[in-house]
Design an enzyme around this catalytic site. Structure first.
Site, mmCIF file in Angstrom:
data_model
loop_
_atom_site.group_PDB
_atom_site.id
_atom_site.type_symbol
_atom_site.label_atom_id
_atom_site.label_comp_id
_atom_site.label_asym_id
_atom_site.label_seq_id
_atom_site.Cartn_x
_atom_site.Cartn_y
_atom_site.Cartn_z
ATOM 1 N N ASP B 52 -7.361 -19.987 19.225
ATOM 2 C CA ASP B 52 -8.447 -20.811 19.745
ATOM 3 C C ASP B 52 -8.929 -21.903 18.794
ATOM 4 O O ASP B 52 -9.784 -22.687 19.158
ATOM 5 C CB ASP B 52 -9.619 -19.948 20.198
ATOM 6 C CG ASP B 52 -10.323 -19.280 19.039
ATOM 7 O OD1 ASP B 52 -9.824 -19.368 17.900
ATOM 8 O OD2 ASP B 52 -11.380 -18.680 19.280
ATOM 9 N N ARG B 242 -17.533 -19.550 19.144
ATOM 10 C CA ARG B 242 -16.665 -20.137 20.160
ATOM 11 C C ARG B 242 -17.447 -20.821 21.259
ATOM 12 O O ARG B 242 -18.672 -20.913 21.211
ATOM 13 C CB ARG B 242 -15.741 -19.058 20.705
ATOM 14 C CG ARG B 242 -14.797 -18.546 19.605
ATOM 15 C CD ARG B 242 -13.747 -17.646 20.156
ATOM 16 N NE ARG B 242 -13.440 -18.080 21.517
ATOM 17 C CZ ARG B 242 -13.134 -17.253 22.501
ATOM 18 N NH1 ARG B 242 -13.068 -15.959 22.281
ATOM 19 N NH2 ARG B 242 -12.888 -17.720 23.697
ATOM 20 N N TYR B 250 -13.136 -11.713 12.973
ATOM 21 C CA TYR B 250 -11.907 -11.227 12.341
ATOM 22 C C TYR B 250 -12.349 -10.150 11.356
ATOM 23 O O TYR B 250 -13.185 -10.430 10.485
ATOM 24 C CB TYR B 250 -11.195 -12.340 11.580
ATOM 25 C CG TYR B 250 -10.473 -13.325 12.457
ATOM 26 C CD1 TYR B 250 -9.199 -13.040 12.927
ATOM 27 C CD2 TYR B 250 -11.056 -14.533 12.811
ATOM 28 C CE1 TYR B 250 -8.508 -13.944 13.735
ATOM 29 C CE2 TYR B 250 -10.377 -15.443 13.614
ATOM 30 C CZ TYR B 250 -9.114 -15.136 14.077
ATOM 31 O OH TYR B 250 -8.449 -16.031 14.870
ATOM 32 N N PRO B 329 -3.662 -15.865 11.463
ATOM 33 C CA PRO B 329 -4.389 -16.771 12.356
ATOM 34 C C PRO B 329 -5.714 -17.280 11.779
ATOM 35 O O PRO B 329 -6.315 -18.177 12.333
ATOM 36 C CB PRO B 329 -4.654 -15.901 13.582
ATOM 37 C CG PRO B 329 -4.708 -14.510 13.064
ATOM 38 C CD PRO B 329 -3.852 -14.459 11.831
#
Lengths: 603, 603
Positions: B52, B242, B250, B329
């Site tokens: 994302d 987000r 995470y 990521p």
């Protein structure tokens, strides 16, 4: 069941006329959840030509309705003005190029887009809410109750309008009766509504005759994409570049051959676009311009400068836009004045219809907008005179000098940009505590200012926190929220504000009518956005900071630019984006006084 | 007519996999008019979760495809990073807040939006060109001709792919044969295409195990809307806010209980989002976070860092995206690297398919993108190690100190923002005359710069003149076009350029492949935009000025910022926005040499 040939319906607001003033009103009212109907006598919307200039302030207003983005994508922007004057060698030469818009605004340019495209912004927004213009319909009669009790009661429908379809479908009613709470006559310069109530137009007609042509030019003129004021010994001409590669020329006509001697009106059979272009060619010499294959649009007009003697009938019927004021189009004011008329009126009607505000609020429409129109006419008289006058040359020492013209052009900047509009003192414009936010002028629109969001340091524009959603925006300039002492004051304020705002809303839902935004003077390094009382942060995005952004490029100095006292100030911004009033933390009772002067205390 | 159960078709390019790399390729090729087909084995596009993070450079690339506006409307922006470290009292405390993106870029922030929404940008753009993903289809076999002549001939279809439908409709073919000129395998980390050609992944797997949860938090943590790196004595955790009110956590897992001892792979039955949140809670203490009603998405992974040993098979089949590289990521690189792989490949394929460029051009794809992937892995190793390491505390003097972490974070800024990518010398990246535009680094993307349009003084961004339309952009830094002497030089240049560019195009249409933009150093007061030769102003909007705008806020110093010699320089920008080469006016023959090294001279 047979279809009745006579249809009758009740609506909160009936709008007659779907030009810029009408669609602005309709869209704003529909967004506010008002039951609205709009009719127009034209079978289709305007396809080309007509008004096309949009001021910086109008772009701010479009943005407040979420319509600026598309507008800017379609419109042409004018950043520079070029002045051409007679040259020694005959013909014209470039005298100067200057900034078109000098006022502080979010959109520091003028923009052009044909009227039909601007109307489409609103029509598409209306369509997304299920509203379309009923057309072609023309009003046949209008009556308003004379019963004082009925006129005061906002639950009734005291205006009765008979509409006639100009193209009824088979089996459809050709006549329709609409019972309305309120009616807006946005039906243009020859307004039927205005005439129905014998409202007179005050003012006069000038001797200046101008022609207008819209086309895509093929020319060696180097300023064809700038706004140009051209003064030549062969007449004046103005160039307005438009969307795509098109331009509009305003051309002064030297004689009266296009005027009908009997009626005093222009006669469009006596002249055409080719002749107009021929006149323009003489002004533009030594530059050349080819005859286009087609002219998109053209017209001729005599400048008339008039304002309606009144804007409303018994606070139930209002006229707006060209129905109230006519003036020369060259300063690009017409469509702007019209849209801003109904931007001013819509939120007032919405609050009254919803039973939240007193009927008296509606009187501020004429109070604010008629004064503006009078100022507009006064400005227009001077501007048109300067523009239509002969240039000063060796042979004509009485002419208008470049310096005179330039000075006038710049003096009127606040006016022509629209950001200078200043509504006078009234119940909704209370300047008692102006000193506590001395540069947030009460009665003027809240100026743009970059701030950063406390929770995520994202730069934002304060005007984007003022959407035209019929809510009052309550800006809490909270001072340094990282200080414990200040926190105590803020919590006390939150308690008082809560008890005040609750008075004016149904069942405790403050956010139905009030949107609270907090502006802290803490730094982005220190701030804890969630240290503010819950009332002052209904969402994490509602807490803003007066600090520069992490890139050091935007924001900062908001308290200073606004002249806001750092000990804490509450600023009330009206639903149309104009500053309503200001109060320091310890005069919160005056906020109650402000709202009580036009809002109804709910049970 | 009965429907055949075996369908066979020819396409220029077949793309296998409709993730970020696949849809980027498909959209770019379709825009270039290439006959393209895209298939995916998933029945639906990704709905939530997955990658994302979008870098500043990727936003510039999205903008070049006209997709940034919608992306920015939907995405969340990250401007600030907060660092939390162990506090004396136990738990964590705010150590620092710093700027997230420090590189010079048009979009100075990172942005987050779930992968499905990003894919939709491309899918909708493709749909507007009549292209949809064929799904669910899986490749069954792939074969490429071994005939050298066939492989060199761009008019043939030497790759044969058999596709199998995973859900054939009644009466529809369940098997489809596609003969393609080129194939792109954008089919993810477990790439079928890669395996079909036995391409190995080079690199290794780390010991770091992380969990990811997406949800809407209810918390008293004051930095929940900032990107956070949290180092606690109870493990590390990273917060990525987000779109909407959602966040992603995470979470470092301290033990290997979720790893299957035999396979070495994570076993998602052994842990779930509730356990992950429980681990995060320990890191976040003393702040609290409530258990949400639902988790939008979650996963667990072991960081693997690998790059494919080769990116293409005989210049006919290419792999891209996760099929070529895997890494952690957390630095938000994955989707960006993938989309930029095919952004790099698409224009090369388009020029070869159209018969305009030599097949050898395709070799620059692996040359440029594999080197980048290796750099990415090297960076990722260091970053992951720092991030997964224990914090330095009184008791753990070997841990990672805040200063070390911060330094690494800032050192890698050019890399993580994506704007630092620097393609090495090759036929398409020729730095012979770098000295004439010393800050327009050949092999790097053209940096943003505000300029103003000569004809109308409107401020514009040079990157908006570099759309990804498969055309080379030829920037003519024309010097002071108001000088007669310079004008003579410019006219001479126009003649030479015209004869060179004509070589590479069909039937004299230079604008099919080359888009010429002139940048004059004359001032907005003096410039005559139409004094330039016709070749250098194909439209009035193509002449730009290195001057500040009329508001004094944007533009200026372009020649200086770019280190461009004012006597006149030609800059060639590749179709992907990277500077290809530079030549002074008197070395125009080297522009011919540049294009001749990879373009075909047309009859």
């Amino acid at each position: 069941m047979p279809t009745s040939l006579l249809k009758e319906s009740n609506v909160d607001v009936l709008i007659i006329g779907a030009g810029p003033a009408g669609v602005m009103a309709c869209n704003a009212l529909a967004k506010a959840g008002i039951n609205v109907k709009i009719v127009d006598q034209r079978p289709e919307k305007v396809a080309a030509g007509q008004a096309d200039g949009v001021q910086p302030r109008t772009m701010e207003v479009l943005q407040s309705y979420g319509l600026a983005e598309r507008f800017l994508k379609e419109a042409n922007q004018l950043h520079m003005v070029a002045f051409y004057n007679p040259s020694q060698e005959g013909g014209i030469e470039l005298a100067d190029r200057i900034t078109d818009v000098t006022s502080a605004t979010r959109y520091p340019f003028e923009a052009t887009l044909h009227q039909g495209a601007i109307e489409s912004l609103f029509l598409d927004s209306m369509k997304s809410m299920g509203i379309e213009v009923s057309r072609p319909f023309t009003p046949a009669s209008i009556q308003v109750s004379e019963n004082e009790e009925e006129l005061k009661d906002t639950s009734g429908f005291p205006v009765r309008v008979v509409l006639r379809s100009l193209a009824p479908s088979e089996g459809q009613a050709d006549t329709e009766i609409v019972n309305a709470k309120f009616v807006i006559g946005a039906d243009g310069a020859h307004s039927w509504v205005r005439k129905a109530f014998n409202i007179t137009m005050e003012g006069e007609q000038s001797d200046y005759i101008w022609g207008v042509v819209d086309f895509t030019p093929d020319t060696d003129f180097p300023d064809i994409r700038n706004r140009c004021a051209i003064h030549s010994d062969n007449g004046s001409c103005m160039i307005i570049p438009r969307e795509g590669d098109k331009v509009r020329l305003y051309i002064q006509l030297g004689d009266n051959s296009a005027v009908d001697a009997t009626s005093g009106r222009v006669d469009k059979t006596k002249i055409g676009p080719h002749q107009l272009l021929e006149v323009a060619r003489k002004s533009l010499f030594p530059y050349t311009i080819k005859t286009p294959e087609t002219f998109e649009w053209w017209t001729i007009y005599i400048i008339g400068q008039r304002v309606a003697s009144q804007y409303s009938i018994r606070d139930r019927i209002f006229i707006a836009g060209d129905a109230c004021h006519t003036h020369s189009p060259k300063a690009g004011q017409g469509m702007n004045a019209s849209m801003n008329d109904t931007h001013n009126l819509a939120w007032k009607l919405a609050l009254v219809v919803r039973g939240l505000a007193d009927m008296s609020l509606l009187q501020t429409y004429e109070f604010e907008r008629r004064k503006y129109a009078q100022d507009l006419i006064a400005f227009d008289r001077q501007f048109a005179k300067l523009f239509s006058g002969k240039p000063r040359t060796e042979l004509n020492q009485d002419g208008v000098s470049h310096e005179e013209f330039l000075k006038a052009f710049q003096t009127f900047g606040g006016f022509t940009s629209g950001v200078g509009i200043h509504y006078a003192e009234s119940p909704i414009t209370n300047s008692t505590h102006q000193a506590f936010a001395k540069d947030l002028i009460i009665g003027k629109r809240l100026p743009p200012q970059a701030l950063i969001r406390a929770a995520d340091a994202r730069p934002v524009e304060i005007q984007d926190y003022l959407p035209s959603d019929c809510r009052f925006k309550i800006l809490i300039f909270a001072g340094n929220t990282s200080s414990t002492e200040q926190q105590t004051k803020i919590e006390k304020l939150a308690d008082s504000m809560s008890s005040i705002l609750t008075l004016y809303v149904h069942s405790g839902n403050i956010s139905d009518i009030f949107d609270i935004i907090s502006i802290s003077s803490a730094t982005k390094k220190d701030v804890r956005y969630n240290s503010l009382p819950a009332l002052f942060r209904s969402h994490w995005s509602k807490v803003l900071l007066d600090d520069i952004d992490v890139q050091g490029k935007q924001g900062g100095d908001a308290y200073k630019n606004f002249g806001v006292d750092s000990s804490g100030v509450v600023v009330i911004v009206r639903p149309d984006g104009y500053v309503g009033t200001v109060a320091p933390f310890d005069s919160v009772k005056d906020i109650k006084a402000y709202f009580s002067s036009f809002m109804k205390v709910q049970a």
